[in-house]
Design an enzyme around this catalytic site. Sequence first.
Site, PDB file in Angstrom:
ATOM      1  N   SER A  21       0.811  -1.234   0.000  1.00 58.39           N
ATOM      2  CA  SER A  21       0.000   0.000   0.000  1.00 58.39           C
ATOM      3  C   SER A  21       0.843   1.282   0.000  1.00 58.39           C
ATOM      4  O   SER A  21       0.459   2.253  -0.660  1.00 58.39           O
ATOM      5  CB  SER A  21      -1.052   0.000   1.113  1.00 58.39           C
ATOM      6  OG  SER A  21      -0.482  -0.050   2.391  1.00 58.39           O
ATOM      7  N   ASP A  64       1.352 -10.664  -1.956  1.00 59.79           N
ATOM      8  CA  ASP A  64       2.156 -10.180  -0.830  1.00 59.79           C
ATOM      9  C   ASP A  64       3.626 -10.542  -1.070  1.00 59.79           C
ATOM     10  O   ASP A  64       3.964 -11.720  -1.156  1.00 59.79           O
ATOM     11  CB  ASP A  64       1.641 -10.858   0.444  1.00 59.79           C
ATOM     12  CG  ASP A  64       2.321 -10.343   1.695  1.00 59.79           C
ATOM     13  OD1 ASP A  64       3.357  -9.661   1.576  1.00 59.79           O
ATOM     14  OD2 ASP A  64       1.819 -10.630   2.790  1.00 59.79           O
TER      15      ASP A  64
END
Length: 159
Positions: free
Chosen positions: A14, A123
């Site tokens: 993010s 991820d």
Amino acid sequence: MRVLFVCLGNICRSPTAEGVFRRELEAAGLAHRVEVDSCGIGDWHVGKAPDPRSAAAARRRGVDLSELRARQLAAEDFSRFDYLLAMDHDNLAAIRAQCPDGCGAHIGLFLDFAGHVDRPVPDPYYGGERGFEEVLDLIEAASRGLVEEIALRLEGQRR
Ligand code: 4NP
């Protein structure tokens, strides 16, 4: 217009999205019209700078993440932001679980804006260097799509 990017730790995906999306807004001349932030579902890294591997990969593409610090998703975010964009399905489920009734924000997967249906930004935390490059490729594509959508919405507001 306000956009919040959400991942698990707020130290890899993010903050990368925050930095890259800002660069794309600047390129489109829209930086002054859109507020951008990022946060994590978890609290393990609160107050920390982005992962050095993410920072280095972003720097290679002209994006400086060094000023960013991790924070956790907060109740106020649901009234403050127009878009809450998740990096993966777990993030999305966690956002939805915390979302108050009647929240009017757009909540969804960020890669929808790259034309991918139901696809996560993987991820990269426990993987190799290549994972960080893939994160950037995906985030750059989605950032361009999101800038296009927001440009159209802002154009509509002027009329
Ligand atoms: P991010 O990556 O969600 O993209 O910031 C991760 C960072 C830290 C951990 C997991 C994912 N962690 O388990 O500490």
